[in-house]
Design an enzyme around this catalytic site. Structure first.
Site, PDB file in Angstrom:
ATOM      1  CG  MET A 161     -19.113  37.851 -11.956  1.00  0.00           C
ATOM      2  SD  MET A 161     -20.326  36.608 -11.024  1.00  0.00           S
ATOM      3  CE  MET A 161     -21.704  37.152 -10.952  1.00  0.00           C
ATOM      4  N   GLY A 162     -18.765  39.293 -16.722  1.00  0.00           N
ATOM      5  CA  GLY A 162     -19.236  40.123 -17.722  1.00  0.00           C
ATOM      6  C   GLY A 162     -20.531  39.306 -18.312  1.00  0.00           C
ATOM      7  CB  THR A 163     -21.996  37.449 -16.673  1.00  0.00           C
ATOM      8  OG1 THR A 163     -20.921  37.215 -16.152  1.00  0.00           O
ATOM      9  CG2 THR A 163     -22.903  36.496 -16.538  1.00  0.00           C
ATOM     10  CB  THR A 164     -22.947  34.326 -21.422  1.00  0.00           C
ATOM     11  OG1 THR A 164     -22.429  35.297 -22.241  1.00  0.00           O
ATOM     12  CG2 THR A 164     -24.151  33.808 -22.319  1.00  0.00           C
TER      13      THR A 164
ATOM     14  N   GLY B 203     -23.282  39.062 -22.180  1.00  0.00           N
ATOM     15  CA  GLY B 203     -23.381  37.715 -23.312  1.00  0.00           C
ATOM     16  C   GLY B 203     -25.106  37.325 -23.708  1.00  0.00           C
TER      17      GLY B 203
END
EC number: 3.4.25.1
Lengths: 249, 233
Positions: free
Chosen positions: B11-14, B143
């Protein structure tokens, strides 16, 4: 009150026909023969006191402690067989430590009392173990405020406003019931507990005794510690005076 | 261009957690990527641990799911034993226990947020190595790099619930604009003494930032207003 459990009292894994486990009751008698232990919950903390009967004049005062700290915020006063008591205290310390290392927070007093009670109860389930011959008063101060629990050799644990075990427990309970605990601070509580212990000490039957007291309250920064020496002296003096006034009547 | 479809789901994610006067607001984007391919564009990265404690997950999707599952199980037992809801601190420490003891095998950063009757709303950040840090606000995931300065300036003490949620949505949307590995929708969870509220903000309804383009209607939509039925000739 004494009943002979002939034949049904040889093992803790045997019930009597009237549904009693005699070995556990005999363990309770061992507790009843020891010096009195008193604990009260005041409005701002807990006070515990022990009537330490001195076995020999050669003993150093202050030794043979009956009140132990189980964690920063909790302490235990033991009545009954001292060696058994040591085991229970060690177990309580270990439970408190392990709770904190897993959950990252000080063990709630209720949880600690349940763990200790279940350990004491464990020893009433197997024929190859004997029940603990001691009762314990556990006092602690956690997020829910000050709490007082008593754990008996049967493994029962209840929460109390005031509790007493040992020789003078009946007399102590009567005295505690006279107190207005919800309005009392710990400083006042220390004096009251000292008076109670001095009052129920039987000069005829037992020779000398030493008073040991501890508290957990706002003044002690919610940590379990011995009552400070000056307050202890003040309590002892007040107790002796109260006794003399009574005798003078 | 190599999509690398065999890459583990990450999950690249922020993810964000913010305290306000009376509770916490948790926020996250919704992009789960396998290499360059977006495996799930509408994932829910805010997972429930107990009635009053939620966790935002980032890093390896599998690792974070497994850790959440274990902690949910431990907390359930703990609640039964204690006879009352678990505290946010205890939840965070259980996550920490797993994250620290398995640090060689796990790759997940988590933010635990919730409300309990003793401490109120609390946020705990648990990054890669397994430290626990109690913070008034926390951010995580790829992020989050773009949000440290933003939060230092924008977070204030004693915000209202509405202010806090707006702050969270704004922050996630800023990170989505800059971070290629974050995208999709913005999900928020608000936790306070009254309970839990989940909110959803579609990606195309978010505020546009500097140099972002307006969504264009595709010429295909305009020119062929009523096209032939797909299967008809």
């Amino acid at each position: 009150m004494s009943s002979i459990g002939t034949g049904y009292d040889l093992s803790v894994t045997t019930f009597s026909p009237d549904g009693r486990v005699f070995q556990i009751e005999y363990a309770a008698k061992a507790v009843d023969n020891s010096g009195t232990v008193v604990g009260i919950k005041c409005k701002d903390g807990i006070v515990m006191g022990v009537e330490k009967l001195i076995a020999s004049k050669m003993m150093l005062p202050g030794s043979n402690r009956r009140i132990h700290s189980v964690h920063r915020h909790a302490g235990m006063a033991v009545a009954g067989l001292a060696a058994d008591g040591r085991q229970i205290v060690a177990r309580a310390k270990s439970e408190a430590r392990s709770y904190e290392s897993v959950y990252g927070d000080a063990v709630p007093v209720k949880e600690l009392s349940e763990r200790v009670a279940s350990y004491v109860h464990l020893c009433t389930l197997y024929w190859w173990l004997r029940p603990f011959g001691c009762g314990v008063i556990l006092g602690g101060y956690d997020k829910d405020g000050p709490q007082l629990y008593m754990i008996e050799p049967s493994g029962i644990s209840y929460r109390y406003y005031g509790a007493a075990i040992g020789k003078g427990k009946q007399a102590a309970k009567t005295e505690i019931e006279k107190l207005k605990l919800s309005e009392m601070t710990c400083k006042e509580g220390v004096i009251e507990v000292a008076k109670i212990i001095y009052k129920l000490h039987d000069e005829a039957k037992d020779k000398a005794f030493e008073l040991e007291m501890s508290w957990i309250c706002e003044e002690s920064k919610r940590e379990h510690q011995k009552v400070p020496d000056d307050l202890l002296e003040e309590a002892k003096t007040a107790a002796k005076t109260a006794l003399e006034e009574m005798d003078a009547d | 261009m190599d999509l690398n479809l065999d890459a583990p789901h990450s999950m690249g994610t922020t993810i964000i957690g913010v305290t306000y006067n009376g509770g916490v607001v948790l926020g996250a984007d919704s992009r789960t990527s396998t290499g360059m391919y977006v495996a799930n564009r509408a994932s829910d990265k805010i997972t429930q641990l107990t009635d009053n404690v939620y966790v935002c997950r980032s890093g390896s999707a599998a690792d974070s799911q497994v850790v959440s599952d274990y902690v949910r199980y431990f907390l359930h037992q703990h609640t039964i034993q204690l006879g009352q809801p678990a505290t946010v601190k205890v939840s965070a420490n259980l996550i920490r226990m797993l994250a620290y003891n398995n640090k060689n095998m796990l790759q997940t950063g988590l933010i635990v947020g919730g409300w309990d009757k003793y401490e109120g709303g609390k946020i705990y950040g648990i990054p890669l190595g397994g430290t626990v840090v109690e913070q008034p606000f926390a951010s995580g995931g790829s992020g989050s790099s773009y949000l440290y300065g933003f939060f230092d300036q924008a977070w204030k003490e004693n915000m209202t619930k509405e202010e806090a949620e707006q702050l969270v949505v704004k922050a996630v949307s800023l990170a989505i604009a800059r971070d290629g590995a974050s995208g999709g929708v913005v999900r928020t969870v608000i936790i306070n003494s009254e309970g839990v509220t989940r909110n959803f903000y579609p990606g195309d309804k978010l505020q546009l930032w500097h140099e972002e383009l307006e969504p264009q209607n595709s010429l295909l939509d305009i020119l062929n207003a009523a096209g032939p039925e797909p299967m008809a000739m």
